[in-house]
Design an enzyme around this catalytic site. Structure first.
Site, PDB file in Angstrom:
ATOM      1  CD  GLU A 119      -3.534  -2.248   7.402  1.00 34.87           C
ATOM      2  OE1 GLU A 119      -2.469  -2.411   6.953  1.00 34.87           O
ATOM      3  OE2 GLU A 119      -4.148  -1.452   7.132  1.00 34.87           O
ATOM      4  N   GLY A 128       2.602   2.449  10.645  1.00 36.02           N
ATOM      5  CA  GLY A 128       3.425   3.598  10.481  1.00 36.02           C
ATOM      6  C   GLY A 128       4.162   4.035  11.706  1.00 36.02           C
ATOM      7  N   GLY A 182       5.084   1.252   4.788  1.00 40.12           N
ATOM      8  CA  GLY A 182       6.347   1.980   4.739  1.00 40.12           C
ATOM      9  C   GLY A 182       7.318   1.083   3.855  1.00 40.12           C
ATOM     10  CG  HIS A 199      -5.835   2.144   5.116  1.00 40.76           C
ATOM     11  ND1 HIS A 199      -5.407   3.041   6.020  1.00 40.76           N
ATOM     12  CD2 HIS A 199      -4.749   1.142   4.996  1.00 40.76           C
ATOM     13  CE1 HIS A 199      -4.050   2.547   6.556  1.00 40.76           C
ATOM     14  NE2 HIS A 199      -3.891   1.640   5.807  1.00 40.76           N
ATOM     15  CE  LYS A 202      -0.229   3.125   4.716  1.00 39.17           C
ATOM     16  NZ  LYS A 202      -0.073   3.500   6.167  1.00 39.17           N
ATOM     17  CD  GLU A 262      -2.870   5.700   6.879  1.00 36.47           C
ATOM     18  OE1 GLU A 262      -2.768   5.437   5.627  1.00 36.47           O
ATOM     19  OE2 GLU A 262      -1.907   5.213   7.304  1.00 36.47           O
ATOM     20  CG  ASN A 287      -1.540   1.461   1.445  1.00 42.46           C
ATOM     21  OD1 ASN A 287      -1.797   1.955   0.517  1.00 42.46           O
ATOM     22  ND2 ASN A 287      -2.467   1.307   2.560  1.00 42.46           N
ATOM     23  CB  SER A 347       5.155  -1.480  12.194  1.00 42.60           C
ATOM     24  OG  SER A 347       4.775  -0.269  12.265  1.00 42.60           O
TER      25      SER A 347
END
Ligand code: PGA
Length: 252
Positions: free
Chosen positions: A169, A175, A237, A99, A13, A101, A11, A215
């Site tokens: 998640e 993150g 990430g 998600h 992002k 976010e 992902n 993570s």
């Protein structure tokens, strides 16, 4: 035990201009061409701006492409939005929905997520339905209850193991560098599978993939991916570097 083929999903992002996004996709495509493919399905979800050129690079390879979100409608007066039919038209096979976010930044409720997942499936996409508790909810002992209720509210009615992937998640692990312990991940994944079994039946539940996200990195992936109910990863990430993403895929 049913064998579920693992899915390693990147992902990206809101990251990547043309130069680095295309280099990342090309790096993965080259790896797939260059040697034995990892024993998992590989997916990247670039920002909307890069889906078309990334799909062109991935075409003909084992690299699948997906959207990070989609609208619940197929077309119409929805300025700035992207329909799942448009994603499919570009060569996407997947769409992430719900998600955390999106839930936070765009106030997406379970009902919205469910509508998006349903639309994604109707467009022929596999919906990756994301759920997960916040730190406050975990500290209050509500982890299982929160995930169960998000799953109930967000899972499209027509969900099958072929058109749906669940991503667990924990919000506190996204993150942050703070990863769920194997015991924490397995506990929630098993609870999700039990909930899927009560909703869809044991056979479907045993075939549906449940990804862990938050993570995940090359140095913790092997342990997480070895858990009985962890069927892959949704990686933020560490999906932005060819070597890291590839190392996670090779952990399968
Ligand atoms: P992270 O993000 O790997 O950077 O924690 C995961 C995600 O949000 O999907």
């Amino acid at each position: 035990m049913t064998m579920r083929r693992k899915l390693i999903a990147g992902n990206w992002k809101m990251n990547g201009l043309k130069a680095d996004g295309l280099a990342l996709a090309q790096g993965l495509a080259d790896k797939l061409k260059g040697g034995p493919a990892p024993a998992c399905d590989l997916l990247v979800c670039p920002p909307f701006t890069l889906i078309a050129p990334v799909a062109a690079i991935a075409a003909g390879s084992a690299l699948a492409v997906g959207g990070q979100d989609c609208h619940a409608k197929t077309s119409g007066a929805h300025t700035g939005d992207t329909s799942p039919v448009m994603l499919a038209d570009l060569g996407c096979a997947y769409a992430i929905v719900g998600h955390s976010e999106r839930r936070t930044d765009h106030a997406e409720t379970d009902a919205v997520v469910k509508a998006k997942g349903t639309a994604a499936q109707a467009a022929g996409l596999i919906a990756i339905v994301c759920i997960g508790e916040t730190l406050a909810q975990r500290d209050a002992g509500q982890t299982i209850e929160v995930n169960r209720s998000q799953l109930q509210g967000s899972l499209p009615d027509g969900a099958t193991p072929d058109n749906t992937v669940i991503a667990y998640e924990p919000v506190w692990a996204i993150g942050t560098g703070r990863v769920a312990t194997p015991a924490q991940a397995q506990e929630v994944h098993a609870a999700i599978r039990a909930e899927l079994a009560s909703k869809l039946g044991g056979e479907a539940a045993s075939r549906m993939r449940i990804l862990y996200g938050g993570s995940m990195k090359p140095d913790n992936a092997r342990e997480l991916l070895a858990l009985p109910d962890v069927d892959g990863g949704l990686i933020g990430g560490a999906s932005l570097k060819v070597a890291d993403f590839w190392a996670i895929a090779e952990s399968c």
